[in-house]
Design a protein around this motif. Structure first.
Motif, short mmCIF file in Angstrom:
data_model
loop_
_atom_site.label_atom_id
_atom_site.label_comp_id
_atom_site.label_asym_id
_atom_site.label_seq_id
_atom_site.Cartn_x
_atom_site.Cartn_y
_atom_site.Cartn_z
N LEU A 1 -17.18 -72.67 12.02
CA LEU A 1 -17.01 -71.28 11.63
C LEU A 1 -15.88 -70.65 12.43
O LEU A 1 -15.70 -70.96 13.62
N LEU A 2 -15.15 -69.77 11.79
CA LEU A 2 -14.15 -68.99 12.50
C LEU A 2 -14.85 -68.04 13.47
O LEU A 2 -15.96 -67.57 13.21
N LYS A 3 -14.21 -67.75 14.58
CA LYS A 3 -14.81 -66.89 15.61
C LYS A 3 -14.61 -65.42 15.22
O LYS A 3 -13.88 -64.67 15.88
N THR A 4 -15.31 -65.06 14.16
CA THR A 4 -15.20 -63.71 13.61
C THR A 4 -16.50 -63.39 12.87
O THR A 4 -17.52 -64.02 13.12
N SER A 5 -16.47 -62.42 11.99
CA SER A 5 -17.69 -62.00 11.30
C SER A 5 -18.08 -62.96 10.18
O SER A 5 -17.27 -63.79 9.72
N VAL A 6 -19.31 -62.83 9.75
CA VAL A 6 -19.79 -63.60 8.60
C VAL A 6 -18.92 -63.32 7.38
O VAL A 6 -18.52 -64.25 6.65
N PHE A 7 -18.61 -62.06 7.15
CA PHE A 7 -17.80 -61.69 6.00
C PHE A 7 -16.46 -62.42 6.01
O PHE A 7 -16.06 -63.01 4.99
N GLU A 8 -15.77 -62.40 7.14
CA GLU A 8 -14.46 -63.03 7.21
C GLU A 8 -14.57 -64.55 7.04
O GLU A 8 -13.69 -65.19 6.47
N ASN A 9 -15.65 -65.14 7.52
CA ASN A 9 -15.86 -66.57 7.32
C ASN A 9 -16.04 -66.90 5.84
O ASN A 9 -15.46 -67.86 5.34
N VAL A 10 -16.83 -66.10 5.15
CA VAL A 10 -17.13 -66.40 3.75
C VAL A 10 -15.91 -66.21 2.86
O VAL A 10 -15.66 -67.01 1.94
N VAL A 11 -15.10 -65.19 3.13
CA VAL A 11 -13.98 -64.88 2.22
C VAL A 11 -12.67 -65.54 2.65
O VAL A 11 -11.65 -65.38 1.96
N TYR A 12 -12.69 -66.28 3.74
CA TYR A 12 -11.44 -66.87 4.23
C TYR A 12 -10.73 -67.70 3.15
O TYR A 12 -9.53 -67.57 2.94
N GLY A 13 -11.48 -68.57 2.49
CA GLY A 13 -10.89 -69.42 1.46
C GLY A 13 -10.31 -68.62 0.30
O GLY A 13 -9.28 -68.98 -0.27
N LEU A 14 -10.98 -67.53 -0.05
CA LEU A 14 -10.45 -66.67 -1.11
C LEU A 14 -9.14 -66.03 -0.69
O LEU A 14 -8.19 -65.93 -1.48
N ALA B 1 -17.99 -60.65 -3.85
CA ALA B 1 -18.03 -62.11 -3.91
C ALA B 1 -18.79 -62.68 -2.72
O ALA B 1 -19.58 -63.62 -2.86
N ALA B 2 -18.56 -62.09 -1.52
CA ALA B 2 -19.25 -62.58 -0.33
C ALA B 2 -20.75 -62.34 -0.42
O ALA B 2 -21.56 -63.22 -0.06
N GLU B 3 -21.14 -61.18 -0.88
CA GLU B 3 -22.57 -60.88 -1.01
C GLU B 3 -23.24 -61.84 -1.99
O GLU B 3 -24.34 -62.35 -1.73
N GLU B 4 -22.60 -62.09 -3.11
CA GLU B 4 -23.17 -63.01 -4.11
C GLU B 4 -23.33 -64.41 -3.53
O GLU B 4 -24.36 -65.07 -3.73
N ALA B 5 -22.33 -64.88 -2.78
CA ALA B 5 -22.40 -66.22 -2.20
C ALA B 5 -23.48 -66.31 -1.13
O ALA B 5 -24.19 -67.32 -1.02
N LEU B 6 -23.62 -65.27 -0.31
CA LEU B 6 -24.65 -65.27 0.73
C LEU B 6 -26.05 -65.26 0.13
O LEU B 6 -26.96 -65.93 0.63
#
Length: 209
Positions: free
Chosen positions: A84-97, A109-114
């Protein structure tokens, strides 16, 4: 069979030692395939080849009927120990996007994936730091970061080996849902009960002689 992957006489070697030998394997689009076998049989190696992270030492590996490296972005691999990147959950989930150039509707998109990855309330976890997550939560955040990309192929390497029972069930449900949506899934695990829950075709690998 509508083969998404076609493997023929596939081998991989590290420092002159053969770690994988596979005569033939076809994986259909939308199929769920479970890889089993002892340590050293080449399960993780095969997943890296299917993810186009490595070139085989010899043999053929075709994707959509052609050598597949050009379409690597359609394939996502979840490792046993998620990074995981050393940042928030949100930034980890949307990094690829973000890497793919998407700038809009990232929160949705992040909420749906979580939620798909088994979090009861995505809003409660979005802005948590990666350091505040349990081992099972880290694995599910890493899974969400892959699900948000809607990959054509989802590869899983021992995804439940270091998580609690609740997280294992959540990962199972997420993988089953992705498969129902048409994602091709290839999962390697020593947990045969977990693999059975996926209703997958099994391929048992053996240590190359």
């Amino acid at each position: 069979m509508n083969a998404l992957y076609q493997c023929r006489n596939l081998t991989q070697r590290y420092e002159g030692r053969t770690v994988l030998r596979l005569l033939e394997l076809n994986i259909a689009r939308g199929e769920v395939l479970a890889l089993t076998g002892p340590n050293g049989a080449g399960k993780s190696t095969l997943l890296r080849l299917l993810a186009f992270l490595e070139e085989p030492a010899s043999g053929e590996l075709h994707f959509h009927g052609t050598p597949g490296r050009a379409r690597r972005q359609e394939v996502s691999l979840l490792l046993q120990e998620p990074y995981l990147l050393k940042t928030s959950v949100f930034e980890n989930v949307v990094y690829g996007l973000r890497v793919r150039g998407r700038r809009h509707n990232l929160r949705e998109a992040a909420e749906e994936a979580l939620l798909a990855a088994g979090f009861a309330s995505a809003r409660d976890v979005l802005h948590r730091s990666w350091k505040a997550l349990s081992g099972g939560e880290k694995q599910r955040v890493a899974l969400a970061a892959r699900l948000v990309l809607r990959p054509l192929v989802l590869l899983l390497d021992e995804p439940t080996s270091s998580v609690d029972a609740a997280s294992a069930r959540a990962i199972e449900a997420a993988v089953r849902q992705a498969a129902l949506a048409g994602t091709t899934v290839v999962a390697a695990s020593h947990d045969l009960d977990w693999l059975s829950s996926l209703d997958a075709r099994r391929l048992e690998l053996c240590r190359p002689s």
